[in-house]
Design a protein around this motif. Structure first.
Motif, PDB file in Angstrom:
ATOM      1  N   LEU A  82      -9.080  40.823 -55.644  1.00 52.70           N
ATOM      2  CA  LEU A  82      -9.367  39.386 -55.542  1.00 52.70           C
ATOM      3  C   LEU A  82      -8.470  38.733 -54.503  1.00 52.70           C
ATOM      4  O   LEU A  82      -8.931  37.892 -53.722  1.00 52.70           O
ATOM      5  CB  LEU A  82      -9.186  38.716 -56.906  1.00 52.70           C
ATOM      6  N   ASP A  83      -7.215  39.122 -54.466  1.00 52.21           N
ATOM      7  CA  ASP A  83      -6.301  38.589 -53.444  1.00 52.21           C
ATOM      8  C   ASP A  83      -6.814  38.883 -52.039  1.00 52.21           C
ATOM      9  O   ASP A  83      -6.770  38.022 -51.153  1.00 52.21           O
ATOM     10  CB  ASP A  83      -4.900  39.192 -53.624  1.00 52.21           C
ATOM     11  N   GLN A  84      -7.299  40.109 -51.841  1.00 47.74           N
ATOM     12  CA  GLN A  84      -7.842  40.483 -50.527  1.00 47.74           C
ATOM     13  C   GLN A  84      -9.053  39.632 -50.167  1.00 47.74           C
ATOM     14  O   GLN A  84      -9.214  39.193 -49.023  1.00 47.74           O
ATOM     15  CB  GLN A  84      -8.232  41.968 -50.537  1.00 47.74           C
ATOM     16  N   MET A  85      -9.928  39.391 -51.148  1.00 45.10           N
ATOM     17  CA  MET A  85     -11.134  38.601 -50.886  1.00 45.10           C
ATOM     18  C   MET A  85     -10.793  37.135 -50.619  1.00 45.10           C
ATOM     19  O   MET A  85     -11.456  36.466 -49.811  1.00 45.10           O
ATOM     20  CB  MET A  85     -12.094  38.724 -52.068  1.00 45.10           C
ATOM     21  N   ILE A  86      -9.759  36.621 -51.277  1.00 42.63           N
ATOM     22  CA  ILE A  86      -9.316  35.239 -51.014  1.00 42.63           C
ATOM     23  C   ILE A  86      -8.810  35.110 -49.587  1.00 42.63           C
ATOM     24  O   ILE A  86      -9.096  34.122 -48.884  1.00 42.63           O
ATOM     25  CB  ILE A  86      -8.239  34.820 -52.035  1.00 42.63           C
ATOM     26  N   GLN A  87      -8.065  36.121 -49.139  1.00 45.23           N
ATOM     27  CA  GLN A  87      -7.572  36.096 -47.760  1.00 45.23           C
ATOM     28  C   GLN A  87      -8.726  36.110 -46.767  1.00 45.23           C
ATOM     29  O   GLN A  87      -8.684  35.431 -45.740  1.00 45.23           O
ATOM     30  CB  GLN A  87      -6.658  37.300 -47.513  1.00 45.23           C
ATOM     31  N   LYS A  88      -9.763  36.877 -47.076  1.00 50.01           N
ATOM     32  CA  LYS A  88     -10.881  37.018 -46.139  1.00 50.01           C
ATOM     33  C   LYS A  88     -11.792  35.793 -46.137  1.00 50.01           C
ATOM     34  O   LYS A  88     -12.259  35.349 -45.091  1.00 50.01           O
ATOM     35  CB  LYS A  88     -11.692  38.279 -46.480  1.00 50.01           C
ATOM     36  N   TYR A  89     -12.049  35.236 -47.338  1.00 47.23           N
ATOM     37  CA  TYR A  89     -13.046  34.171 -47.465  1.00 47.23           C
ATOM     38  C   TYR A  89     -12.443  32.799 -47.747  1.00 47.23           C
ATOM     39  O   TYR A  89     -13.181  31.825 -47.890  1.00 47.23           O
ATOM     40  CB  TYR A  89     -14.040  34.520 -48.584  1.00 47.23           C
ATOM     41  N   ASP A  91     -10.822  30.564 -45.963  1.00 47.45           N
ATOM     42  CA  ASP A  91     -11.104  29.495 -44.998  1.00 47.45           C
ATOM     43  C   ASP A  91     -12.555  29.024 -45.093  1.00 47.45           C
ATOM     44  O   ASP A  91     -12.847  27.838 -44.931  1.00 47.45           O
ATOM     45  CB  ASP A  91     -10.810  29.987 -43.575  1.00 47.45           C
ATOM     46  N   LYS A  92     -13.452  29.959 -45.366  1.00 47.64           N
ATOM     47  CA  LYS A  92     -14.870  29.618 -45.460  1.00 47.64           C
ATOM     48  C   LYS A  92     -15.176  28.904 -46.771  1.00 47.64           C
ATOM     49  O   LYS A  92     -16.002  27.979 -46.811  1.00 47.64           O
ATOM     50  CB  LYS A  92     -15.716  30.891 -45.345  1.00 47.64           C
ATOM     51  N   TYR A  93     -14.517  29.321 -47.848  1.00 51.04           N
ATOM     52  CA  TYR A  93     -14.720  28.711 -49.162  1.00 51.04           C
ATOM     53  C   TYR A  93     -13.367  28.248 -49.690  1.00 51.04           C
ATOM     54  O   TYR A  93     -12.668  28.992 -50.400  1.00 51.04           O
ATOM     55  CB  TYR A  93     -15.357  29.711 -50.131  1.00 51.04           C
ATOM     56  N   PRO A  94     -12.949  27.015 -49.364  1.00 49.78           N
ATOM     57  CA  PRO A  94     -11.605  26.516 -49.724  1.00 49.78           C
ATOM     58  C   PRO A  94     -11.315  26.532 -51.222  1.00 49.78           C
ATOM     59  O   PRO A  94     -10.150  26.583 -51.617  1.00 49.78           O
ATOM     60  CB  PRO A  94     -11.616  25.075 -49.178  1.00 49.78           C
ATOM     61  N   GLN A  95     -12.353  26.508 -52.056  1.00 47.69           N
ATOM     62  CA  GLN A  95     -12.129  26.519 -53.503  1.00 47.69           C
ATOM     63  C   GLN A  95     -11.415  27.795 -53.963  1.00 47.69           C
ATOM     64  O   GLN A  95     -10.752  27.813 -55.006  1.00 47.69           O
ATOM     65  CB  GLN A  95     -13.442  26.344 -54.274  1.00 47.69           C
ATOM     66  N   TRP A 113     -18.432  42.772 -62.703  1.00 47.54           N
ATOM     67  CA  TRP A 113     -18.841  41.450 -62.224  1.00 47.54           C
ATOM     68  C   TRP A 113     -19.941  41.570 -61.169  1.00 47.54           C
ATOM     69  O   TRP A 113     -20.082  42.590 -60.503  1.00 47.54           O
ATOM     70  CB  TRP A 113     -17.640  40.666 -61.680  1.00 47.54           C
ATOM     71  N   GLY A 114     -20.701  40.491 -61.046  1.00 47.10           N
ATOM     72  CA  GLY A 114     -21.785  40.446 -60.065  1.00 47.10           C
ATOM     73  C   GLY A 114     -21.966  39.027 -59.593  1.00 47.10           C
ATOM     74  O   GLY A 114     -23.055  38.456 -59.689  1.00 47.10           O
ATOM     75  N   THR A 115     -20.884  38.453 -59.073  1.00 53.12           N
ATOM     76  CA  THR A 115     -20.845  37.046 -58.690  1.00 53.12           C
ATOM     77  C   THR A 115     -20.581  36.893 -57.192  1.00 53.12           C
ATOM     78  O   THR A 115     -19.656  37.533 -56.678  1.00 53.12           O
ATOM     79  CB  THR A 115     -19.722  36.314 -59.464  1.00 53.12           C
ATOM     80  N   PRO A 116     -21.339  36.087 -56.489  1.00 54.82           N
ATOM     81  CA  PRO A 116     -20.999  35.796 -55.087  1.00 54.82           C
ATOM     82  C   PRO A 116     -19.596  35.210 -55.002  1.00 54.82           C
ATOM     83  O   PRO A 116     -19.184  34.448 -55.876  1.00 54.82           O
ATOM     84  CB  PRO A 116     -22.064  34.776 -54.669  1.00 54.82           C
ATOM     85  N   ILE A 117     -18.873  35.532 -53.962  1.00 56.49           N
ATOM     86  CA  ILE A 117     -17.468  35.121 -53.859  1.00 56.49           C
ATOM     87  C   ILE A 117     -17.321  33.600 -53.877  1.00 56.49           C
ATOM     88  O   ILE A 117     -16.338  33.064 -54.403  1.00 56.49           O
ATOM     89  CB  ILE A 117     -16.817  35.731 -52.587  1.00 56.49           C
ATOM     90  N   GLU A 118     -18.302  32.879 -53.357  1.00 54.36           N
ATOM     91  CA  GLU A 118     -18.208  31.422 -53.326  1.00 54.36           C
ATOM     92  C   GLU A 118     -18.303  30.798 -54.718  1.00 54.36           C
ATOM     93  O   GLU A 118     -17.983  29.624 -54.907  1.00 54.36           O
ATOM     94  CB  GLU A 118     -19.285  30.822 -52.411  1.00 54.36           C
ATOM     95  N   ASP A 119     -18.753  31.591 -55.709  1.00 52.26           N
ATOM     96  CA  ASP A 119     -18.916  31.067 -57.069  1.00 52.26           C
ATOM     97  C   ASP A 119     -17.822  31.566 -58.017  1.00 52.26           C
ATOM     98  O   ASP A 119     -17.829  31.237 -59.205  1.00 52.26           O
ATOM     99  CB  ASP A 119     -20.293  31.472 -57.609  1.00 52.26           C
TER     100      ASP A 119
END
Length: 217
Positions: A82-89, A91-95, A113-119
């Protein structure tokens, strides 16, 4: 000479102590037993003769509708992913940047899990009952098309989290159309991942897997 009478000893054995110990052991095993949880994503896998284990793998599950989900057993790996995905996304999804350590820890306890990263931020604000309901009925699957290859990014995050020491398995329902499976393989190769396991099951036995070696487009 008078006969010497030998006193008779009782043959009754006091079983109280043994019964106490038996019930204590029984209670201990009942309280500490871990029952296998129901799978959140129903996947009826095909049969194979292979016996290779995949317990330490990140598993990509594809259901009958072709939706993709991820399952991994190690909670520390999920936290780092999750930390890696936050670093990658982030800026695109500030939440995503608003997630605190408690929410990240919450995520580390979610095996499938099966959730889009923005959600993700919205899902991690749910309580336990809401999350269970979401997992059973509402998970939309992880995006896996060439434009939005979040599935490939999750798998790549798992490799960063484990320094490359992780197996990758694809577990597809036997009734799934071949196209979603080909799409997942394409997503993996786009991330320079060419080696993975195809999960099947033995007739009347546990899940096993077959190593595909190098994949071909």
């Amino acid at each position: 000479m008078p006969k010497v009478k030998i006193p008779r000893k009782s043959t009754v054995v006091d079983m109280t102590a043994m019964c106490d110990v038996s019930f204590l052991l029984l209670t201990f095993f009942i309280l500490t037993a871990k029952f296998r949880p129901d799978e959140l994503v129903a996947v009826d896998i095909p049969i194979s003769r292979s016996t290779k284990s995949f317990d330490d793998a990140i598993t990509i599950m594809i259901n009958k509708e072709g939706k993709a989900y991820i399952s991994i057993k190690e909670s520390k790996t999920r936290f780092l992913m999750l930390d890696q995905m936050i670093q990658k996304y982030g800026d695109k999804y500030p939440q995503l940047k608003t997630l605190n350590d408690n929410q990240k820890q919450y995520f580390s306890h979610i095996e499938t899990w099966g959730t889009p990263i923005e959600d993700i931020a919205r899902v991690l604000s749910m309580d336990g009952l809401q999350l269970q309901e979401y997992q059973k009925k509402q998970m939309p699957g992880i995006p896996k098309d060439s434009i939005n290859n979040q599935l490939g990014d999750w798998v790549q995050a798992s490799r960063y989290a484990t320094e490359g020491n992780i197996k990758i398995a694809i577990k597809s329902d036997k009734d799934t159309n071949i196209e979603p499976v080909k799409e997942v393989v394409k997503d993996l190769t786009a991330k320079d991942i060419h080696r993975f396991l195809l999960v099947t099951s033995l007739a009347g036995g546990p899940n096993t897997s077959a190593d595909n070696g190098k994949s071909n487009d």
